[in-house]
Design a protein around this motif. Structure first.
Motif, PDB file in Angstrom:
ATOM      1  N   ASP A  28       0.807  -1.216   0.000  1.00 42.76           N
ATOM      2  CA  ASP A  28       0.000   0.000   0.000  1.00 42.76           C
ATOM      3  C   ASP A  28       0.847   1.277   0.000  1.00 42.76           C
ATOM      4  N   LEU A  29       2.061   1.178  -0.533  1.00 43.28           N
ATOM      5  CA  LEU A  29       2.881   2.383  -0.699  1.00 43.28           C
ATOM      6  C   LEU A  29       2.996   2.711  -2.185  1.00 43.28           C
ATOM      7  N   CYS A  30       2.939   4.013  -2.511  1.00 46.31           N
ATOM      8  CA  CYS A  30       3.029   4.430  -3.911  1.00 46.31           C
ATOM      9  C   CYS A  30       4.490   4.360  -4.377  1.00 46.31           C
ATOM     10  N   PRO A  31       4.733   4.398  -5.688  1.00 42.40           N
ATOM     11  CA  PRO A  31       6.114   4.318  -6.188  1.00 42.40           C
ATOM     12  C   PRO A  31       7.013   5.419  -5.622  1.00 42.40           C
ATOM     13  N   ASP A  32       6.447   6.610  -5.387  1.00 49.59           N
ATOM     14  CA  ASP A  32       7.276   7.700  -4.860  1.00 49.59           C
ATOM     15  C   ASP A  32       7.750   7.433  -3.436  1.00 49.59           C
ATOM     16  N   CYS A  33       6.841   6.902  -2.624  1.00 48.74           N
ATOM     17  CA  CYS A  33       7.235   6.610  -1.243  1.00 48.74           C
ATOM     18  C   CYS A  33       8.261   5.472  -1.205  1.00 48.74           C
ATOM     19  N   LEU A  34       8.059   4.473  -2.070  1.00 49.02           N
ATOM     20  CA  LEU A  34       9.018   3.378  -2.142  1.00 49.02           C
ATOM     21  C   LEU A  34      10.389   3.892  -2.597  1.00 49.02           C
ATOM     22  N   ARG A  35      10.331   4.752  -3.608  1.00 46.61           N
ATOM     23  CA  ARG A  35      11.548   5.322  -4.177  1.00 46.61           C
ATOM     24  C   ARG A  35      12.305   6.103  -3.103  1.00 46.61           C
ATOM     25  N   GLU A  36      11.534   6.882  -2.330  1.00 52.50           N
ATOM     26  CA  GLU A  36      12.178   7.700  -1.318  1.00 52.50           C
ATOM     27  C   GLU A  36      12.836   6.845  -0.232  1.00 52.50           C
ATOM     28  N   LEU A  37      12.154   5.753   0.126  1.00 50.17           N
ATOM     29  CA  LEU A  37      12.744   4.834   1.102  1.00 50.17           C
ATOM     30  C   LEU A  37      14.119   4.369   0.642  1.00 50.17           C
ATOM     31  N   LYS A  38      14.192   4.037  -0.652  1.00 46.41           N
ATOM     32  CA  LYS A  38      15.443   3.518  -1.206  1.00 46.41           C
ATOM     33  C   LYS A  38      16.500   4.609  -1.389  1.00 46.41           C
ATOM     34  N   MET A  39      16.042   5.765  -1.919  1.00 42.60           N
ATOM     35  CA  MET A  39      16.979   6.792  -2.367  1.00 42.60           C
ATOM     36  C   MET A  39      17.602   7.619  -1.247  1.00 42.60           C
ATOM     37  N   ASN A  40      16.758   8.019  -0.288  1.00 42.59           N
ATOM     38  CA  ASN A  40      17.209   9.076   0.606  1.00 42.59           C
ATOM     39  C   ASN A  40      18.510   8.785   1.321  1.00 42.59           C
ATOM     40  N   ALA A  41      18.667   7.528   1.695  1.00 41.44           N
ATOM     41  CA  ALA A  41      19.897   7.151   2.378  1.00 41.44           C
ATOM     42  C   ALA A  41      21.095   7.299   1.444  1.00 41.44           C
ATOM     43  N   ALA A  42      20.822   7.173   0.134  1.00 42.46           N
ATOM     44  CA  ALA A  42      21.924   7.141  -0.822  1.00 42.46           C
ATOM     45  C   ALA A  42      22.435   8.528  -1.232  1.00 42.46           C
ATOM     46  N   ILE A  43      21.665   9.583  -0.964  1.00 47.29           N
ATOM     47  CA  ILE A  43      22.087  10.905  -1.427  1.00 47.29           C
ATOM     48  C   ILE A  43      23.115  11.519  -0.471  1.00 47.29           C
ATOM     49  N   ASP A  44      24.228  11.952  -1.038  1.00 45.09           N
ATOM     50  CA  ASP A  44      25.252  12.632  -0.246  1.00 45.09           C
ATOM     51  C   ASP A  44      25.026  14.138  -0.371  1.00 45.09           C
ATOM     52  N   TRP A  45      24.350  14.694   0.639  1.00 49.27           N
ATOM     53  CA  TRP A  45      23.940  16.104   0.531  1.00 49.27           C
ATOM     54  C   TRP A  45      25.116  17.071   0.563  1.00 49.27           C
ATOM     55  N   ASP A  46      26.202  16.691   1.213  1.00 50.19           N
ATOM     56  CA  ASP A  46      27.383  17.569   1.211  1.00 50.19           C
ATOM     57  C   ASP A  46      27.953  17.681  -0.193  1.00 50.19           C
ATOM     58  N   GLU A  47      27.938  16.538  -0.881  1.00 51.39           N
ATOM     59  CA  GLU A  47      28.445  16.545  -2.250  1.00 51.39           C
ATOM     60  C   GLU A  47      27.543  17.386  -3.155  1.00 51.39           C
ATOM     61  N   ARG A  48      26.218  17.226  -2.963  1.00 46.82           N
ATOM     62  CA  ARG A  48      25.262  18.011  -3.754  1.00 46.82           C
ATOM     63  C   ARG A  48      25.490  19.502  -3.542  1.00 46.82           C
ATOM     64  N   LYS A  49      25.712  19.889  -2.286  1.00 37.18           N
ATOM     65  CA  LYS A  49      25.927  21.295  -1.952  1.00 37.18           C
ATOM     66  C   LYS A  49      27.194  21.823  -2.632  1.00 37.18           C
ATOM     67  N   ARG A  50      28.234  21.011  -2.613  1.00 41.79           N
ATOM     68  CA  ARG A  50      29.488  21.416  -3.287  1.00 41.79           C
ATOM     69  C   ARG A  50      29.251  21.598  -4.789  1.00 41.79           C
ATOM     70  N   GLU A  51      28.453  20.701  -5.348  1.00 46.67           N
ATOM     71  CA  GLU A  51      28.103  20.791  -6.768  1.00 46.67           C
ATOM     72  C   GLU A  51      27.427  22.135  -7.059  1.00 46.67           C
TER      73      GLU A  51
END
Ligand SMILES: [Zn+2]
Length: 349
Positions: A28-51
């Motif tokens: 009962d989770l939509c693709p976006d919620c599933l995606r976020e579960l998987k993705m969020n841990a993987a994003i390196d926000w410090d790297e994004r900020k440097r970018e």
């Protein structure tokens, strides 16, 4: 057959269904919620900020202005203007575009906030009679109608980007910035990422976009609608402008903290057309879109954005349910707008 309407447990987004109306997802989770579960841990926000900071340093000081910000007065665009002017000390100018269907408060509000930030600001007003024709066309032309009425925003959004880019070129501005959130950027087909799925998705949306424009311009040529063709003809090529930047993609998006910060720093206040807390599009045409989608038994992208808000913690499920229940009742305003556009129910459905 009984139509199934099933919503995501977490964010209330309608779960995808097949042609028969059967839900295509297990659980009962939509693709976006599933995606976020998987993705969020993987994003390196410090790297994004440097970018992001690399991009900023690349444009700094080379033109009359470093950036032009599309400023609607909503928290996202105000935050972008704040970030660029106060934190990164860029020399920026802001533009607010009047499509003829914005609430009056939009312009006072954006002017006041630009003044607080100490930045140049202009209001660009589109010719109202031409715009009425423009929206009437997209609401009533059979071959572009979509069940959720999103064709309006699809074309209008690209027009507004196009105007901002043209203005930036005229004023010698290095880059254009907007407050689109990650979800909005994804819907526009402008999301960039490292794996190939981003490029594939982008290509798909670009092709779809080009076909739609070709189709529409052909119809308008047959109808000899010169003013509308003029508005549409170079949207795609101008939208390819490279220095169009979506800063919110580079930071973990925390809408409640953003709102608090802006209240304190520039006296920003939430618009109250929907609720005191949620700030949606200030455009009155959203009322018609909502009506069409409701009658067609589907949700609008505005509602899907509510789901994004739940996922990010800026609205609770209960708050969204309350807003949704109260929305359809506000019909007087919708009728007025339909009259202004000379559009009837028969034209819409
Ligand atoms: Zn969900």
């Amino acid at each position: 057959m009984e139509k199934q309407i099933k919503k995501c447990r977490k964010c209330l987004k309608l779960l995808p269904t097949n042609e028969k109306g059967e839900v295509m997802i297990k659980g009962d989770l939509c693709p976006d919620c599933l995606r976020e579960l998987k993705m969020n841990a993987a994003i390196d926000w410090d790297e994004r900020k440097r970018e992001f900071e690399n991009i900023i340093e690349d444009i700094r000081g080379k033109h009359t202005f470093d950036g032009l910000v599309m400023l609607s007065g909503g928290k996202d665009s105000v935050y972008v203007a704040y970030l660029l002017s106060k934190i990164y000390k860029l020399n920026i100018v802001a533009i607010t575009i009047d499509n003829g269907f914005e609430y009056d408060g939009t312009f006072e509000n954006s002017s006041r906030l630009a003044k607080k930030l100490g930045i140049s600001h202009m209001i660009y007003r589109l010719p109202i009679e031409v715009m009425k024709k423009y929206y009437r066309f997209f609401l009533t032309e059979e071959s572009v109608k979509l069940k959720d009425c999103s064709q309006i925003c699809f074309f209008c959004g690209r027009l507004l980007k196009c105007i901002s880019i043209k203005m930036a070129k005229q004023l010698d501005v290095a880059a254009v910035f907007s407050g689109h959130t990650v979800e909005q950027v994804r819907a526009l087909g402008d999301e960039k990422g490292k794996d190939s799925s981003y490029a594939i998705r982008q290509k798909y949306i670009q092709t779809y976009t080009e076909r739609n424009y070709e189709k529409v311009i052909k119809i308008l040529e047959e109808q000899n609608e010169k003013e509308l063709i003029e508005l549409l003809k170079d949207n795609i090529s101008i939208n390819r402008f490279e220095n169009f930047i979506y800063p919110l993609q580079y930071f973990e998006y925390k809408p409640i903290e953003i709102a608090e910060l802006l209240k304190k720093e520039v006296g920003w206040e939430a618009d109250t057309h929907f609720t005191g807390k949620y700030i949606s599009s200030g455009c009155k045409l959203a009322k018609i879109m909502e009506y069409v989608a409701y009658k067609n038994n589907t949700d609008t992208y505005v509602e899907r954005e509510f789901s994004d808000q739940i996922r990010r913690g800026s609205l609770t499920v209960e708050e969204v349910q309350e807003i949704m229940n109260s929305r359809i009742e506000v019909s007087e305003e919708r009728k007025e707008i339909m009259e202004q556009l000379s559009v009837t129910d028969d034209d819409l459905f």
